[in-house]
Design a protein around this motif. Structure first.
Motif, PDB file in Angstrom:
ATOM      1  N   ALA A 324      77.360 103.611  25.450  1.00  0.00           N
ATOM      2  CA  ALA A 324      76.190 104.059  24.701  1.00  0.00           C
ATOM      3  C   ALA A 324      75.874 105.506  25.054  1.00  0.00           C
ATOM      4  O   ALA A 324      76.345 106.042  26.066  1.00  0.00           O
ATOM      5  CB  ALA A 324      74.990 103.169  25.010  1.00  0.00           C
ATOM      6  N   ASP A 327      70.343 107.407  25.078  1.00  0.00           N
ATOM      7  CA  ASP A 327      69.242 106.580  24.594  1.00  0.00           C
ATOM      8  C   ASP A 327      69.619 105.112  24.492  1.00  0.00           C
ATOM      9  O   ASP A 327      68.811 104.283  24.041  1.00  0.00           O
ATOM     10  CB  ASP A 327      68.772 107.073  23.228  1.00  0.00           C
ATOM     11  CG  ASP A 327      68.159 108.458  23.300  1.00  0.00           C
ATOM     12  OD1 ASP A 327      67.483 108.746  24.311  1.00  0.00           O
ATOM     13  OD2 ASP A 327      68.360 109.257  22.369  1.00  0.00           O
ATOM     14  N   LYS A 329      72.097 103.903  22.555  1.00  0.00           N
ATOM     15  CA  LYS A 329      72.648 103.568  21.246  1.00  0.00           C
ATOM     16  C   LYS A 329      74.175 103.630  21.300  1.00  0.00           C
ATOM     17  O   LYS A 329      74.747 104.472  22.003  1.00  0.00           O
ATOM     18  CB  LYS A 329      72.121 104.539  20.187  1.00  0.00           C
ATOM     19  CG  LYS A 329      70.609 104.470  20.019  1.00  0.00           C
ATOM     20  CD  LYS A 329      70.128 105.483  18.992  1.00  0.00           C
ATOM     21  CE  LYS A 329      68.611 105.426  18.843  1.00  0.00           C
ATOM     22  NZ  LYS A 329      68.109 106.442  17.876  1.00  0.00           N
ATOM     23  N   LEU A 581      76.220  99.998  27.258  1.00  0.00           N
ATOM     24  CA  LEU A 581      75.439  99.365  26.201  1.00  0.00           C
ATOM     25  C   LEU A 581      74.668  98.164  26.758  1.00  0.00           C
ATOM     26  O   LEU A 581      75.189  97.383  27.545  1.00  0.00           O
ATOM     27  CB  LEU A 581      76.372  98.907  25.082  1.00  0.00           C
ATOM     28  CG  LEU A 581      75.725  98.572  23.738  1.00  0.00           C
ATOM     29  CD1 LEU A 581      75.084  99.810  23.126  1.00  0.00           C
ATOM     30  CD2 LEU A 581      76.762  97.994  22.789  1.00  0.00           C
ATOM     31  N   THR A 586      66.076 104.940  29.339  1.00  0.00           N
ATOM     32  CA  THR A 586      66.647 106.053  28.581  1.00  0.00           C
ATOM     33  C   THR A 586      66.697 107.292  29.467  1.00  0.00           C
ATOM     34  O   THR A 586      66.011 107.384  30.492  1.00  0.00           O
ATOM     35  CB  THR A 586      65.816 106.368  27.322  1.00  0.00           C
ATOM     36  OG1 THR A 586      64.470 106.683  27.712  1.00  0.00           O
ATOM     37  CG2 THR A 586      65.802 105.181  26.369  1.00  0.00           C
TER      38      THR A 586
END
Length: 899
Positions: A324, A327, A329, A581, A586
């Motif tokens: 990821a 953040d 994502k 992930l 964050t």
């Protein structure tokens, strides 16, 4: 295409529809048939003929270069006949060849499709024997998952289902069974056994083989940089439903603490290579097999019929890697983390091919990875497209002129297939290429979208322009400031489905002096030309920086945890932070932030950070959030970490040099370093002493030196383990490779002092009752990287245990056997040579009869040799002004070597 390219200026271009060969300027007639290259070669002939073919291929390569014209390389298809028919076998089919399937190399499905034809096959050849029958049943097994991401896989006979199952999958070992796929369990796929060559593709076609494993020397870079091998892999594996999986051991030993090194001058996508040695790749094969079994039956049949099954599975492996951005994502498919030269097959990589600087970089959530692969496969209503790259034009620019000499062009383009192109440059040259993706295809006739971009974001010496849909111009300047290594351009295509087409790569590389470019060349030619096999990538790793010491943060439910974390690249490039992930929190402007739920249970929650300098250098680290743990009491110069499966309830309270440890479930095995670690940072040679009074019988407490704050790191431990005195030396990150010794009761049953000494690359562990005479329990050659961490390791127990930090007062001699190992009974074979490491500035003397050494004893210099069988008590003393300041005692049992 000609009109479009000619609009760009005065460069001349390819204007013929003929098929490109492996060099961009070689054009061949389009009426070449598909025959076998290796059909009559026997095992004893293969090695020599392979070398001969590679050597002749180099000359043919140069011969074709002489047919090039100026500007863009251009070739009349009828002007240069091939000198050897076997080269034809590596060519794609002519565009107008009759076909029954969509495949650039094969006009028909030459491979066995067990779902279509379940009839048995019998082989009785010198190379391969056996009878093979279909495993298909009405109630065949399928992999089952629940809807929770990361849920474990199970295998059940599911009755009527849309999932394809395993029965039509075939595995074959290509190293005579040296590696073998033992998972998934049970008789659910066809295991075709073993053979000894990757070149006899017709047997694999007849068997319908989809998965292979193969382990032998040189396999790593040879996949990328041996011309015949590259072409054979692409045509007879990648585009023929077969994953060629191999270890990258000789080419990708990522064990340097300070830098990333490897031997790959180009990225590629036509095979799978695993970090490690024999069998390191088979775990990845098992995951790809599970993904294939999760596909809908219609999609799997479509892929297999057209030779696209392996292509799709390799893409699924990369796309599902659970990485990821900062953040949290998911990363784009074209991100650098998805396209490494070699991968960890298992998400929990703990073995000697990882050093402490990068083990977390390769790690990922293993269960989440296979779950996501299966999800992508299960929901695959649209088959992924197939990406194909061709080189439409190429030229070289130097200050003041454009190089168009045919021989020069020939020396720059090293190889070209349909999935990768390798181009080498010389200092000061700017390389320009035009690539065409329009021969990419979709099995269901959908429209395609094309992309072409840098793989590594900080390689700013590249300009990519779209000439027309599917056609891209790529210009790369020589940049000496970039780390020597790969400069890959990644291209792919997409249809309306979730899964993109396979990645293809255009690779630019500026080599070192006399660097070898083709690993298929015979050694005599390599030696004669003065060529060298140099490291390709030598890239300094980013250095991880935080605003706290250690890797553990105590917090409570409802807390907001923040800390700064960043990477600094020694070569000055911006560092990007990536995550795993599914993990919480964050990162923004170098600050990590996470809010702990008020309902959070007591637990250790790891958060991982991966750092990339955008040019192929990387490192990683893990921070542990210890939720619900009571606050420890420590001075400012001490820190705490939790190693392995440490208990949440262990606690330490410090008063000066005394440390009181309480609570926690006792660690049951000394095989792994686990527990509460209270430590300081150290650098250079080590001489550390700890005192543990009272001989605790129900607890584990000792002195630990470790290279990193992870349970798998190289380390040295000595202390009490449930009433026994133990020494544990772990010389590499390889799992389950520790050496453990317990102190015999005949020597001393009440030592309280424990010591670790490092000197000249050796590490010794000692125990003592009085602090003057020390028994050496074990020694090992261990390479410690940069700073180390040392202190108390508490493995829990029922008692309160106290440890005291002691300043060493007397220097010790350290002894190490040279090239000898104990047998299972603890004996060494005669003669036994011992290397003596005396403290700097001291003279040492020794005895072998148990008496205390004096100045009149034998001087211990360099190497001692025990030549006769027997039980030895070696005592060595260091002297200062005629006074012995410390004695080392070592016990050896030497036996005669068996004849």
């Amino acid at each position: 295409m000609t009109d479009i390219l000619q609009q760009r200026g005065r460069w001349r271009v390819f204007t013929t529809p003929s098929t490109l060969f492996f060099t961009g300027w070689v054009m061949l007639p389009s009426n070449i048939s598909d025959e076998t290259v290796f059909s009559g070669i026997r095992k004893k002939e293969e090695k020599q003929k392979r070398k001969s073919l590679s050597f002749r291929m180099g000359f043919v390569f140069l011969f074709f270069c002489c047919t090039c014209s100026g500007g863009w390389a251009q070739q009349n298809p009828g002007s240069s006949p091939l000198p050897h028919d076997f080269f034809k076998q590596f060519l794609p089919l002519p565009e107008d060849a009759p076909r029954t399937i969509q495949n650039p190399y094969h006009a028909d499905a030459l491979w066995k499709l067990w779902a279509v034809d379940p009839s048995p096959i019998v082989f009785n050849t010198p190379r391969f024997k056996g009878r093979f029958e279909s495993l298909k049943e009405d109630n065949y097994p399928v992999p089952l998952f629940n809807d929770e991401p990361g849920a474990p896989v199970s295998f059940q006979r599911a009755g009527v289902t849309s999932m394809a199952g395993f029965f039509d999958d075939v595995y074959l070992s290509l190293d005579n069974g040296h590696t073998n796929l033992g998972y998934p369990p049970g008789n659910i796929f066809l295991n075709a056994g073993k053979m000894a060559t990757a070149q006899e593709y017709r047997i694999r076609f007849q068997l319908g083989v989809n998965f292979t494993s193969q382990s032998y020397s040189g396999r790593g870079r040879a996949i990328v940089d041996d011309l015949l091998n590259v072409l054979n892999t692409e045509k007879n594996f990648f585009f023929a439903n077969c994953i060629r999986a191999t270890p990258a051991h000789n080419s990708f030993k990522d064990t340097r603490e300070d830098a990333v090194t490897d031997l790959y001058d180009g990225s590629y996508g036509s095979s799978y290579q695993a970090i490690g040695q024999s069998g390191s790749e088979v775990h990845a094969l098992s995951k790809m097999m599970i993904a294939g079994a999760s596909m809908p039956r219609t999609i799997k049949d479509l892929l297999k019929k057209n030779g696209s099954y392996a292509i799709t599975l390799l893409t699924l492996f990369k796309m599902a890697l659970p990485y990821a951005d900062e953040d949290g994502k998911p990363l784009a498919f074209e991100n650098e983390l998805r396209h490494l030269p070699a991968y960890s097959s298992n998400g929990d990589p703990v073995h000697k091919h990882f050093c402490s600087a990068n083990v977390h970089f390769y790690g990922y959530d293993e269960d989440l990875h296979v779950w996501e692969m299966a999800r992508l496969a299960r929901e695959m209503e649209i088959a992924p497209p197939v990406t194909v790259i061709t080189l439409a034009g190429f030229r070289i620019k130097t200050p003041g002129k454009i190089l168009t000499e045919r021989a020069v062009v020939g020396k720059r383009i090293k190889s070209m297939g349909l999935t990768s192109i390798r181009i080498w440059g010389e200092p000061g040259e700017t390389l320009e290429a035009v690539v065409d993706l329009r021969k990419s295809y979709d099995l269901q006739g959908q429209d395609l979208q094309y992309t072409c971009q840098n793989l590594y974001p900080n390689q700013k010496n590249t300009i990519i322009q779209t000439v027309a849909p599917g056609i891209f111009s790529v210009k790369v300047e020589h940049d000496e400031s970039l780390p020597k290594g790969r400069i890959p351009i990644i291209c792919t295509v997409r249809n309306q489905g979730e899964i993109p087409g396979n990645p293809v790569f255009l690779n630019f590389y500026w080599p070192g002096a006399n660097e070898l470019s083709d690993y298929g060349l015979p050694k005599r030619i390599v030696k004669k030309r003065g060529l060298r096999r140099l490291p390709v990538t030598v890239n300094k790793r980013p250095i991880v920086v935080t605003n706290f010491v250690g890797d553990t943060i105590a917090c409570s439910p409802g807390d907001v945890v923040t800390f700064t974390i960043s990477g600094i690249d020694p070569e000055g490039y911006p560092v990007t932070v990536y995550r795993r992930l599914g993990q919480s929190g964050t990162v923004s402007d170098g600050e990590f932030k996470v809010k702990i739920s008020k309902k959070a249970q007591d637990r250790i929650e790891p958060v991982h950070f991966l750092f990339s300098d955008g040019t192929g250098g990387y490192s990683g680290t893990q921070i542990k959030l210890c939720i619900g743990k009571a606050q420890d009491v420590l001075d400012n110069n001490w820190s705490v970490s939790l190693l392995g499966q440490a208990s949440l309830h262990s606690q330490v309270a410090q008063e000066g040099v005394y440390f009181n440890f309480t609570g926690g479930t006792a660690v049951k095995s000394i095989r792994e370093v686990q527990g509460l670690f209270v430590f300081q940072k150290f650098q250079g040679n080590i001489d550390l002493v700890a005192q543990i009074p009272g001989n605790p019988t129900q607890s584990a407490l000792g002195l630990l030196l470790t290279n990193s704050l992870d349970y798998f790191s190289r380390s040295a431990f000595t202390g009490f383990f449930h009433g026994r005195v133990v020494a544990r030396l772990h010389g590499s990150e390889r799992k389950n490779k520790s050496r453990i010794n317990f102190l015999p009761n005949t020597i001393s049953d009440k030592p309280e002092l424990f010591r670790i000494v490092t000197r000249n690359g050796y590490t010794g562990v000692f125990v003592s009752e009085d602090g003057v005479t020390w028994t050496q329990l074990d020694s090992m050659k261990i390479k410690w990287f940069r700073q180390t961490y040392a202190g108390f390791l508490y493995g829990g127990g029922d008692d309160s245990v106290i440890g005291r930090w002691v300043k060493p007062e007397v220097p010790l001699v350290l002894v190490h056997p040279i090239g000898a190992r104990k047998d299972k009974k603890g004996n060494y074979h005669a003669p036994l040579q011992l290397e003596v490491q005396s403290p700097k500035g001291f003279v040492s003397y020794y005895t072998l009869d148990g008496t205390e050494p004096t100045r009149e004893s034998l001087e211990a210099q360099g190497i001692l040799e025990l030549t006769h069988p027997g039980k030895y008590q070696l005592r060595l003393a260091s002297f200062e002004q005629n006074k012995a300041v410390g004695t080392t005692v070592v016990f050896y049992s030497v036996v005669s070597r068996k004849k």
